[in-house]
Each structure stands twice: as C-alpha cells, then as structure tokens.
Design a protein around this motif. Structure first.
Motif, PDB file in Angstrom:
ATOM      1  N   SER A 265      -7.590   0.753   5.522  1.00 22.29           N
ATOM      2  CA  SER A 265      -6.637   0.520   4.448  1.00 22.29           C
ATOM      3  C   SER A 265      -5.769   1.762   4.322  1.00 22.29           C
ATOM      4  O   SER A 265      -6.252   2.888   4.432  1.00 22.29           O
ATOM      5  CB  SER A 265      -7.343   0.228   3.119  1.00 22.29           C
ATOM      6  OG  SER A 265      -8.104   1.334   2.697  1.00 22.29           O
ATOM      7  N   THR A 266      -4.477   1.550   4.093  1.00 24.67           N
ATOM      8  CA  THR A 266      -3.522   2.648   4.044  1.00 24.67           C
ATOM      9  C   THR A 266      -2.547   2.425   2.893  1.00 24.67           C
ATOM     10  O   THR A 266      -2.047   1.308   2.703  1.00 24.67           O
ATOM     11  CB  THR A 266      -2.733   2.760   5.363  1.00 24.67           C
ATOM     12  OG1 THR A 266      -3.646   2.898   6.454  1.00 24.67           O
ATOM     13  CG2 THR A 266      -1.805   3.957   5.336  1.00 24.67           C
ATOM     14  N   ARG A 267      -2.295   3.474   2.151  1.00 24.04           N
ATOM     15  CA  ARG A 267      -1.303   3.439   1.085  1.00 24.04           C
ATOM     16  C   ARG A 267      -0.287   4.554   1.341  1.00 24.04           C
ATOM     17  O   ARG A 267      -0.663   5.718   1.524  1.00 24.04           O
ATOM     18  CB  ARG A 267      -1.952   3.617  -0.279  1.00 24.04           C
ATOM     19  CG  ARG A 267      -0.982   3.493  -1.447  1.00 24.04           C
ATOM     20  CD  ARG A 267      -1.649   3.812  -2.771  1.00 24.04           C
ATOM     21  NE  ARG A 267      -2.627   2.791  -3.122  1.00 24.04           N
ATOM     22  CZ  ARG A 267      -2.338   1.669  -3.777  1.00 24.04           C
ATOM     23  NH1 ARG A 267      -1.075   1.417  -4.117  1.00 24.04           N
ATOM     24  NH2 ARG A 267      -3.282   0.810  -4.082  1.00 24.04           N
ATOM     25  N   ASN A 268       1.010   4.186   1.354  1.00 22.60           N
ATOM     26  CA  ASN A 268       2.085   5.137   1.622  1.00 22.60           C
ATOM     27  C   ASN A 268       3.110   5.122   0.497  1.00 22.60           C
ATOM     28  O   ASN A 268       3.340   4.076  -0.130  1.00 22.60           O
ATOM     29  CB  ASN A 268       2.809   4.808   2.930  1.00 22.60           C
ATOM     30  CG  ASN A 268       1.973   5.122   4.154  1.00 22.60           C
ATOM     31  OD1 ASN A 268       1.502   6.233   4.306  1.00 22.60           O
ATOM     32  ND2 ASN A 268       1.785   4.140   5.019  1.00 22.60           N
ATOM     33  N   SER A 269       3.732   6.257   0.293  1.00 20.92           N
ATOM     34  CA  SER A 269       4.919   6.332  -0.565  1.00 20.92           C
ATOM     35  C   SER A 269       5.858   7.360   0.049  1.00 20.92           C
ATOM     36  O   SER A 269       5.420   8.431   0.477  1.00 20.92           O
ATOM     37  CB  SER A 269       4.556   6.725  -1.997  1.00 20.92           C
ATOM     38  OG  SER A 269       3.918   7.982  -2.034  1.00 20.92           O
ATOM     39  N   THR A 270       7.151   7.011   0.114  1.00 19.44           N
ATOM     40  CA  THR A 270       8.111   7.852   0.825  1.00 19.44           C
ATOM     41  C   THR A 270       9.445   7.876   0.096  1.00 19.44           C
ATOM     42  O   THR A 270      10.286   6.998   0.307  1.00 19.44           O
ATOM     43  CB  THR A 270       8.332   7.340   2.266  1.00 19.44           C
ATOM     44  OG1 THR A 270       7.074   7.168   2.910  1.00 19.44           O
ATOM     45  CG2 THR A 270       9.187   8.303   3.065  1.00 19.44           C
ATOM     46  N   PRO A 271       9.679   8.855  -0.771  1.00 13.64           N
ATOM     47  CA  PRO A 271      11.029   9.037  -1.312  1.00 13.64           C
ATOM     48  C   PRO A 271      11.872   9.895  -0.368  1.00 13.64           C
ATOM     49  O   PRO A 271      11.347  10.749   0.359  1.00 13.64           O
ATOM     50  CB  PRO A 271      10.773   9.753  -2.638  1.00 13.64           C
ATOM     51  CG  PRO A 271       9.507  10.503  -2.414  1.00 13.64           C
ATOM     52  CD  PRO A 271       8.685   9.695  -1.435  1.00 13.64           C
ATOM     53  N   SER A 272      13.190   9.670  -0.400  1.00 13.08           N
ATOM     54  CA  SER A 272      14.085  10.407   0.486  1.00 13.08           C
ATOM     55  C   SER A 272      15.455  10.540  -0.171  1.00 13.08           C
ATOM     56  O   SER A 272      15.943   9.596  -0.800  1.00 13.08           O
ATOM     57  CB  SER A 272      14.220   9.687   1.830  1.00 13.08           C
ATOM     58  OG  SER A 272      15.143  10.345   2.670  1.00 13.08           O
TER      59      SER A 272
END
Length: 677
Positions: A265-272
C-alpha cells in the motif's frame, strides 16, 4: 504477422512511386502544396486536418488520430508510451511541458500545428527521445468550461475531469480538477524459475498468481495564472496530487505446494509550484526563464511472505528545485540558442522492519549548452555542444561526473521529394535514483534487490540515419539507428550461501542495439480515410562482466482512421515492443483498440473505446531472465483488460473567445522519490 507488416509496407512504398506530381510552394523549407507535414531538421511540423480537429475532444484524442512513429496513445487510459528504448516522450503546449490536465482541456480550435520532434535539440536535456509540441493561439477574451467523464463499462475504472479558463485583457485564470479510481481483479500469472547453487545443484520453483486486487483512488488539482502581452508572458502554476485512499495491491500466490500473501500500500502527496517568464526583444531575440519547486511525500507498507514472513515500511520525503534559462537569437543565416539547466534534489528515505536503512541522497545536475540551426544552400543543419555535470553524495560515497555532449544533424534533399538526414549525439545516462541507494529489498525467498551507491553515469553514443519520401498524401520513412552505451549500468547477479542478489555495476560493460524500421502513412481518400503501417527489425547486444547476450525482435503496428461527417471511426494494433537489457528479455505487451466517436453538436462528443476484443485474459506482462545462475520465465494476464469497453462523455462550453499567437515554455515537475522497491 511479420510477413503481413512487411508486405503492406512494400506495397505502400510502391504506391507512392506512382503518385501524381503536385505543385510545390515554400514554407520556410521546401514542402509539398497541400501537405499536412513539413519536414524539419529536428523532426516535422504536422498540420491537422479540419476533420481531425473537429472530431477530437482533447490532446490525447488528436494524437491518437495522427499515429506518430514509435508512439502509442491510449485515449481511454490517457497514456502516451514510447515503443522504443530511446527515451521518454515529452508533451508540450507552446513549449510548456504539459500535464494530463492540460491535454484534457486543450482547445482544438486554437491549434495551429503540432511539432513532432524526434531529434530533440540540446535544450531538451537528457533521456528525452521524442517531443510533441502543440502550437496554439493565445485566447485574449471570453471563457470556457468543460468536463470529461471517462468510465469503463466492463470494469471499475474511471477518470473524471472538470476545467475552466477565463481571459480578460492580458490576464488568464484557469483551474483543473481530476478524480481517478480503479479496482481491478482477475489477474493471474505464472513464473517458472531454476536456481543453480554453488554446489552445482539446481532448485526449480513454480510460482502462480492465483488472484489479485488492485485498488486506487486519488485526485489532483491545478491553478494557473498568466499575464501576457505581444512580447512577454509570465505564468504561475500551482499543482498537487494525492491519494484519497492508499493504493493497495493484494495478491494470493501458490509457491510449490504452499500458499502465501503479498501486500503493498502506498500513499503519495506532491505539491509543486512552477514560475515561468518569457520575453521577446527587438531584432528577433528572446529570453526564457523557468523555476520549479516540488515536494514529494511517500508512505508505504510492503509484505512478501514467500518462505517466511517479510514486511517493511517506508517513509520518504523528497525536495527538488529545477531551473532553466535560455537565450535565442534568430539571425538571418542561422538561429543561435544557448542556456543552462540546474537541478538540486535531496531525498530522505527511511526503511523500517525486515529492511532497515536510512538513506540521505544529495544529487545535483548542471547542464550548459549552445546550438546553431540554419541552412547552407539546400543543406539544413543543427549543431551544438553541451557540457553536463552530475554530482551525487550519500554518506561517505561521492561522485562528480563531467561529460562533453556534442550533437549535430544534417539534412539534404536527394531529389524532389526525397530527403536524407543523419544525426550524431553523445549524452550520459544514470540508473534511477533508487538503485544507487544502499538499501536492500527482498524480492522472494531466493532473491534480493541490492542497491549500489558506487554506480556512475555512463556515456551514450547515438547514430541516426533516415531516408524520407513525402507527397501531399503519402509519407514513407526508412530509418536506421545505432546506440552504444559504454561502461553502462548493467545488472549483475551475485550468488552467496544459496541466495541470489540482483544489483548493478559499471565495470567494462557495454549495452548496444540497432534497428531498421519503415514507417508509412497514406491518405487513401483525402480527409476521409487514412492508413498507417510501420515495422522494424531490432538487434540487442548486452556484454556484462560475466555474460554476453544478444536478442533479435520484430516490432510493428498499423492503424486506420475514417471520418464520416459527425462520426469518426478508428482502429489501431501493434505487437508490443520486445527488447533485451542486461540479463532480462522483456515485452511491452501487444495492444489493439477500436474507437467510435459521435458529435451531436459542437459542445458534446460521445466516444466509445473497445480494447483487446476477443481476448478474455490479455497478456499484460512477459519477461525472461537468462542469467547463468537464474533462468526464469514470467507471464501475467489481466481479466479486466480483456474485452474492455469504455465510454467517454466530453462537454465544452465557451463564450466570447478570441485568440492571438504566443510562445512560452514551462512546467518541469519532479516525480522521482528515490525509494527502492
């Protein structure tokens, strides 16, 4: 299938020889009157027909109708894939690297042309094999709102998007929001492996994937603001994506006479944040500057319980800054361009559980280049020189690698419609960030993936020769390509105490390949019926420290597009792309699509996509390991991809839109976490 592709290719080329001659005009370079394609030294300019534009709902839809060489476009899944080992595909809008949301909201009426650059200049950096650049007119008034609802009828899979833009004088405000979800079941697979121990004894293991669930639910958002006039543009873009629920993959495996579970299981968050500025000065000069900051946060959990319980957790954070500045001067005999790119990345990844490691990776890249592009009589040329510096540091391991990067292209017309082009380039390549970490990950009870901090970049040398014949309704290209990778990152299997470690080394390794391919496109009935067919022979050479492997494959495909007033019908098929790298033989699996679109009015388009018809469990993965220590055959099938039917509803409403031309270039968001898995 090989004979079929070759016979059709020869037939199409023969038909071109008898095509009627047409009157020529000059469009900056010699081209054919009425031609949809203008050949350039770095690629070609494509002018879509009225029918193609009117019957396309977004950028993916239009690219699928163009059938570009080496490019597979999946409208239903919103994906663009390079069917080669040359590098990635970079899609831009007015020189801006485009996101998925940008392509979904692309205005078809504003498109002037598409620049397909299959010989990218030095400014595009490394690892980019193809650039697709949409040249569009800048809206200066009015607004547009739209939505695209894409849902698979035969499986739980969907992509929903809503977007809007409003223009007032010099300003534009825009937003995009997307929601994607997937729940695939019904995967099955087989793996047959033979391991040779130090004693010479062999162990044969059979692994079977009995069932699998793949769940994903995520969303993304994008806000943009631009301020522009006839000679400048400033644009700011704030974007981010995150998982609403962790992406989960759960599998039930049979291992000889026992069963076990694997989970991840993987949780990602990516602001740019992306800031861009472009200014046109007098005397045909321009300056472009771009700065992008990205943060990536990752949390994951992995279990692989073959033989015994094995699980670990990963917490990762990545900070990156990317910047670029380019100066261009369009002089009369040639165009000069020069600039630099700089990237700084820091990754902190922690592995806890049965894999214990803390990795702090510092990397930086600096790239300086200059380039000339012009014409000497009938000879078109592009020549440049770049110098790159790649720095890497982890704990006590440091690398500092410099490389001069010359590149030149020559294009010369041999006859009225026949052109010869040659390109030479030197560049560098490094393994993905995760493989240079000092972490180790268990693959199964017999194998472990081992990072190697001592890996260094390698040098690539490319030779590309093309012969192109083009009329207004027929284009045929014969291409020969040869790539040499010296001291490259090649995989190596280490055998110790009955266990096998897969890693990468440089040493005296060499990995090279060449191919000869023919690409042909024919407008059988002008603006009504278009056919494309391509095929080629590939040969791979992999010379490692203790092995020599070669491999030959045929790769080809074909497509047909039919335009019938409000209806558009299409068909596409390819046999995948077989390749060999190191001690792995792999296959980008075959694909075949059928599409039908109907436009009841200017605002609404209804599209139906049928993929992998007449196949209940199409192949989704196939590979082979040919190490002297490990012999392995792997195959995987997915039920949800079989007889897959997807419905897309696209609605777009606009008011008061007026346009003018503008050039710009931005959006270089990072996506490399450096996590080994």
């Amino acid at each position: 299938m090989k004979r079929f592709f070759l016979m059709i290719s020869v037939a199409l080329f023969a038909l071109s020889a008898s095509a009627q001659s047409e009157k020529e005009v000059t469009l900056g370079e010699v081209s054919v009157k009425g031609a949809r394609t203008v050949q350039k030294v770095d690629g070609q300019w494509i002018y879509p027909t009225k029918q193609q534009l009117e019957n396309s709902t977004d950028g993916y839809s239009l690219l699928a109708k163009l059938t570009l060489p080496h490019i597979r476009v999946d409208e239903a899944m919103n994906s663009i894939t390079a069917l080669s080992n040359l590098g990635s595909v970079q899609v831009r809008i007015n020189d801006i690297v485009a996101t998925r949301e940008d392509l979904l909201s692309l205005d078809m009426k504003a498109i002037e042309r598409i620049e397909f650059i299959d010989n990218p200049g030095l400014r595009y950096g490394e690892e980019t094999a193809y650039v697709i650049n949409f040249k569009v007119k800048k809206p200066i008034s009015g607004y547009v709102v739209g939505t695209q609802l894409t849902n698979t009828l035969t499986a739980v899979n969907g992509n929903e998007a809503v977007y809007g833009k409003i223009n007032h004088k010099k300003s534009e405000f825009g937003f995009n929001y997307g929601l994607n979800y997937q729940h695939f079941k019904g995967a099955r697979g087989d793996e047959k492996a033979v391991y040779t121990l130090e004693s010479g004894e062999t162990i044969e293991l059979n692994r079977h994937l009995l069932s699998q669930q793949n769940k994903n639910l995520g969303h993304n958002a994008q806000l943009t603001y631009s301020l522009s006039d006839s000679n400048y543009v400033f644009q700011a873009k704030l974007s981010g994506n995150s998982t609403i629920r962790p992406q989960e993959i759960q599998s039930t495996m049979a291992f000889n006479d026992s069963r076990y579970e694997t989970r991840s299981s993987t949780r990602n968050s990516t602001p740019s944040l992306d800031l861009y500025y472009h200014h046109d000065f007098r005397r045909n000069q321009s300056l472009t500057a771009n700065v992008v900051g990205t943060f990536i946060k990752t949390k994951s959990h992995t279990e692989n319980n073959e033989g015994s319980d094995y699980q670990y957790d990963t917490n990762g954070k990545t900070y990156s800054l990317w910047s670029e500045a380019i100066y261009e001067n369009r002089l009369k005999p040639f165009t000069f361009s020069g600039g630099f790119q700089f990237a700084q990345r820091y990754s902190h990844n922690e592995y806890h559980g049965d894999s214990e490691a803390i990795n702090d990776l510092h990397t930086s890249d600096f790239y300086l280049f200059s380039q000339l592009k012009g014409r000497l009589g009938a000879l078109n040329y592009m020549a440049g020189l770049g110098v790159s510096r790649r720095y890497y540091r982890q704990a006590d391991t440091k690398h500092n690698f410099w490389l001069f990067r010359p590149k030149f292209s020559l294009s010369y017309p041999l006859a009225e419609r026949l052109k010869l082009k040659y390109t030479f380039e030197t560049s560098q390549h490094v393994s993905r960030i995760a493989l240079v970490s000092d972490a180790s990950i268990k693959i199964n009870s017999m194998e472990t993936l081992l990072g190697n901090p001592e890996i260094r970049p390698c040098r690539r040398i490319d030779h590309d020769l093309r012969l192109t014949y083009a009329t207004s309704r027929f284009t045929s290209e014969l291409q020969g390509y040869y790539r040499i990778n010296t001291h490259c990152n090649m995989e190596k299997y280490i055998r110790k105490d009955g266990h096998f470690y897969q890693t990468q080394t440089n040493a005296d390794n060499e990995c090279s390949f060449f191919f000869i391919q023919s690409y042909n496109q024919w407008d059988i009935v002008a603006d009504k019926l278009t056919a494309t067919i391509y095929g080629g022979i590939y040969r791979f050479f992999n010379f490692g420290e203790d092995y020599r492997h070669t491999f030959t494959s045929f790769n080809g495909g074909c497509s047909v597009q039919v335009y019938l007033n409000r209806w558009t019908l299409g068909a596409y098929a390819d046999n995948g792309w077989s390749f060999m790298e190191g001690e792995h033989r792999g296959l980008h699996v075959p694909a075949w699509y059928f599409t039908a679109s109907y436009r009841p009015n200017k605002a609404l388009t209804i599209s139906l996509f049928a993929q992998h018809l007449f196949s209940q469990h199409p192949l989704t993965e196939k590979g082979e390991v040919v190490s002297r220590y490990i012999r392995k055959e792997i195959s995987r099938h997915q039920r949800e991809y079989g007889n897959m039917v997807t419905l897309k509803l696209a609605y777009r409403f606009e008011y008061g839109r007026k346009y003018r031309d503008i050039n710009r270039s931005m959006n270089h968001q990072d996506n490399e976490t450096g996590i080994l898995k």
